[in-house]
Design a protein around this motif. Structure first.
Motif, mmCIF file in Angstrom:
data_model
loop_
_atom_site.group_PDB
_atom_site.id
_atom_site.type_symbol
_atom_site.label_atom_id
_atom_site.label_comp_id
_atom_site.label_asym_id
_atom_site.label_seq_id
_atom_site.Cartn_x
_atom_site.Cartn_y
_atom_site.Cartn_z
ATOM 1 N N ALA A 1 4.055 -1.557 -0.316
ATOM 2 C CA ALA A 1 3.849 -1.534 -1.771
ATOM 3 C C ALA A 1 3.269 -2.855 -2.256
ATOM 4 O O ALA A 1 2.406 -2.879 -3.146
ATOM 5 N N MET A 2 3.738 -3.949 -1.679
ATOM 6 C CA MET A 2 3.179 -5.251 -2.054
ATOM 7 C C MET A 2 1.708 -5.347 -1.691
ATOM 8 O O MET A 2 0.897 -5.881 -2.455
ATOM 9 N N HIS A 3 1.360 -4.818 -0.508
ATOM 10 C CA HIS A 3 -0.051 -4.822 -0.109
ATOM 11 C C HIS A 3 -0.895 -3.986 -1.058
ATOM 12 O O HIS A 3 -2.005 -4.396 -1.448
ATOM 13 N N ARG A 4 -0.376 -2.814 -1.449
ATOM 14 C CA ARG A 4 -1.117 -1.990 -2.399
ATOM 15 C C ARG A 4 -1.244 -2.697 -3.746
ATOM 16 O O ARG A 4 -2.275 -2.611 -4.424
ATOM 17 N N GLN A 5 -0.178 -3.368 -4.144
ATOM 18 C CA GLN A 5 -0.217 -4.100 -5.415
ATOM 19 C C GLN A 5 -1.273 -5.205 -5.371
ATOM 20 O O GLN A 5 -2.029 -5.402 -6.332
ATOM 21 N N VAL A 6 -1.304 -5.926 -4.257
ATOM 22 C CA VAL A 6 -2.306 -6.993 -4.124
ATOM 23 C C VAL A 6 -3.707 -6.408 -4.148
ATOM 24 O O VAL A 6 -4.621 -6.942 -4.799
ATOM 25 N N THR A 7 -3.893 -5.277 -3.436
ATOM 26 C CA THR A 7 -5.207 -4.640 -3.425
ATOM 27 C C THR A 7 -5.616 -4.184 -4.812
ATOM 28 O O THR A 7 -6.760 -4.394 -5.245
ATOM 29 N N ALA A 8 -4.662 -3.553 -5.527
ATOM 30 C CA ALA A 8 -4.971 -3.098 -6.894
ATOM 31 C C ALA A 8 -5.268 -4.274 -7.813
ATOM 32 O O ALA A 8 -6.182 -4.213 -8.645
ATOM 33 N N GLU A 9 -4.504 -5.345 -7.665
ATOM 34 C CA GLU A 9 -4.731 -6.520 -8.512
ATOM 35 C C GLU A 9 -6.112 -7.122 -8.253
ATOM 36 O O GLU A 9 -6.828 -7.496 -9.185
ATOM 37 N N ARG A 10 -6.484 -7.197 -6.978
ATOM 38 C CA ARG A 10 -7.809 -7.750 -6.655
ATOM 39 C C ARG A 10 -8.927 -6.821 -7.126
ATOM 40 O O ARG A 10 -9.973 -7.285 -7.585
ATOM 41 N N SER A 11 -8.695 -5.499 -7.001
ATOM 42 C CA SER A 11 -9.699 -4.553 -7.505
ATOM 43 C C SER A 11 -9.848 -4.685 -9.015
ATOM 44 O O SER A 11 -10.969 -4.657 -9.552
ATOM 45 N N LYS A 12 -8.705 -4.841 -9.701
ATOM 46 C CA LYS A 12 -8.736 -5.019 -11.151
ATOM 47 C C LYS A 12 -9.520 -6.277 -11.523
ATOM 48 O O LYS A 12 -10.370 -6.265 -12.423
ATOM 49 N N ARG A 13 -9.240 -7.376 -10.841
ATOM 50 C CA ARG A 13 -9.955 -8.617 -11.133
ATOM 51 C C ARG A 13 -11.433 -8.497 -10.840
ATOM 52 O O ARG A 13 -12.279 -9.006 -11.590
ATOM 53 N N ALA A 14 -11.758 -7.770 -9.748
ATOM 54 C CA ALA A 14 -13.172 -7.586 -9.426
ATOM 55 C C ALA A 14 -13.879 -6.770 -10.504
ATOM 56 O O ALA A 14 -15.000 -7.098 -10.924
ATOM 57 N N GLU A 15 -13.219 -5.690 -10.984
ATOM 58 C CA GLU A 15 -13.821 -4.881 -12.042
ATOM 59 C C GLU A 15 -13.954 -5.675 -13.338
ATOM 60 O O GLU A 15 -14.959 -5.554 -14.056
#
Length: 370
Positions: A178-192
């Motif tokens: 879940a932490m890995h998914r959270q990090v991925t989502a956070e980075r995707s959000k920042r990229a967008e």
């Protein structure tokens, strides 16, 4: 790792291994950074400092050996539950030093074991107050709090905790995923967000460029119109000055030539009048002509009457000007000016009749020759 204590009377088994005690050989050499606790007949006698030491046989006994060096103790792995109910497996390293050999020997049964248990319980208490994210982010603050709590409790044991370091933190597998998914989502959000900010800035830059282009184009058109208007105004002024100069020249010529110049002007007006009628049939299929078109003399007389009316209007204007300029003067100059204007009008009428008569005679002679 586990063995029984070698102290007199047989102490219970301890968690940490402890080296054997030196025997009483009367003459002993105490190592540097080491403190030996000597008991005489079962009672504390003295602390042997580094160097030569003399012991009484049978009566004196070396009861405890304490190292004054900094000691690193491994804290075994243990479970701790965070404030958001996540179970973690943690282990660490504790750094301690004995600053009072007497308290470390007689203040606690096994100082190392007591310090280890205190470090574990303090770590559980501190982690229970934090969420998982804060445990991962605030490891330095967590280490400081654990060190402070251990020092408060171990002050009576003659031991000081120098620092505590959490070595490993093991979270459950689903939590790690879940932490890995959270990090991925956070980075995707920042990229967008960064991409959208770039597009927004690009659109703003393009709009600003178009705005500046339109402004510059409008300023160029404005400057062009201003220059064109200035040129046209200058041209109109030049034409007006030229026309005024020409009119002044014609007026001076008429004034200097008097009756001869006026006759020439009348003849020119009559010729242009006749010429205008001659062009009517060439410029269109429908022609509007006056009823007396067959009467050439009448046409010439009409043209001359136009000139006469113009001359009469000019004479009236000149007379009015003379009357206006003469206000404030005596009655004699005004009467003279009025008579001059009237005489000029009569002279213009007589001149018109003479010119018309001469033009008709010239036309009759031309008709007789043909």
């Amino acid at each position: 790792m586990f063995r029984s204590s070698s102290s007199l009377g047989g102490a219970p088994s301890t968690y940490f291994q402890r080296s054997s005690l030196p025997a009483n050989t009367i003459v002993k050499f105490v190592p540097q950074q080491t403190a030996w606790i000597v008991e005489r007949m079962g009672r504390f006698n003295r602390i042997l400092n580094p160097g030569l030491a003399i012991l009484v046989p049978v009566i004196d006994r070396i009861a405890y050996v304490k190292s004054l060096k900094e000691n690193a103790m491994e804290i075994p792995s243990q479970s701790a539950i965070t404030a958001d109910n996540v179970t973690l497996e943690l282990d660490g390293v504790l750094y301690t030093r004995v600053f009072d050999a007497f308290k470390a020997s007689y203040g606690v049964e096994d100082a190392d074991y007591a310090i280890s248990q205190l470090a574990q319980t303090t770590m559980r208490s501190e982690i229970g107050q934090l969420t998982l994210d804060h445990v991962l982010k605030e490891r330095a603050a967590l280490n400081t709090n654990i060190t402070q709590a251990i020092n408060e409790a171990a002050a009576d044991w003659g031991i000081r905790c120098l620092r505590y370091e959490i070595r490993d933190i093991h979270a459950p597998g689903p939590v790690v995923e879940a932490m890995h998914r959270q990090v991925t989502a956070e980075r995707s959000k920042r990229a967008e967000i960064l991409e959208s900010e770039g597009q927004r800035q690009s659109a703003i830059n393009i709009a600003e460029g178009r705005k500046q282009s339109v402004i510059l184009a409008s300023e160029a058109i404005k400057a062009e119109q201003i220059n064109s208007a200035s040129g046209e105004a200058e041209a109109i002024m030049l034409k007006a000055r030229a026309t005024a100069t020409g009119i002044d020249a014609v007026a001076r010529s008429i004034s200097e030539g008097k009756q001869a110049a006026q006759g020439a002007v009348s003849l020119s007006v009559a010729e242009k009048y006749v010429e205008a009628f001659g062009k009517l049939a060439k410029e269109g299929t429908s022609v509007v002509v006056p009823g007396n078109v067959g009467d050439i003399g009448g046409m010439i007389a009409t043209a001359l009457s136009v000139y006469g009316n113009v001359s009469k209007s000019q004479a009236q204007t000149m007379g009015q000007k003379i009357i206006t300029d003469g206000q404030g003067q005596n009655q004699g100059p005004q009467s003279a000016a009025i008579e001059a204007v009237a005489g000029g009008q009569d002279g213009a009428v007589d001149s018109k009749e003479q010119i018309a008569k001469s033009v008709l005679e010239s036309f009759d002679r031309t008709k007789a020759r043909h």
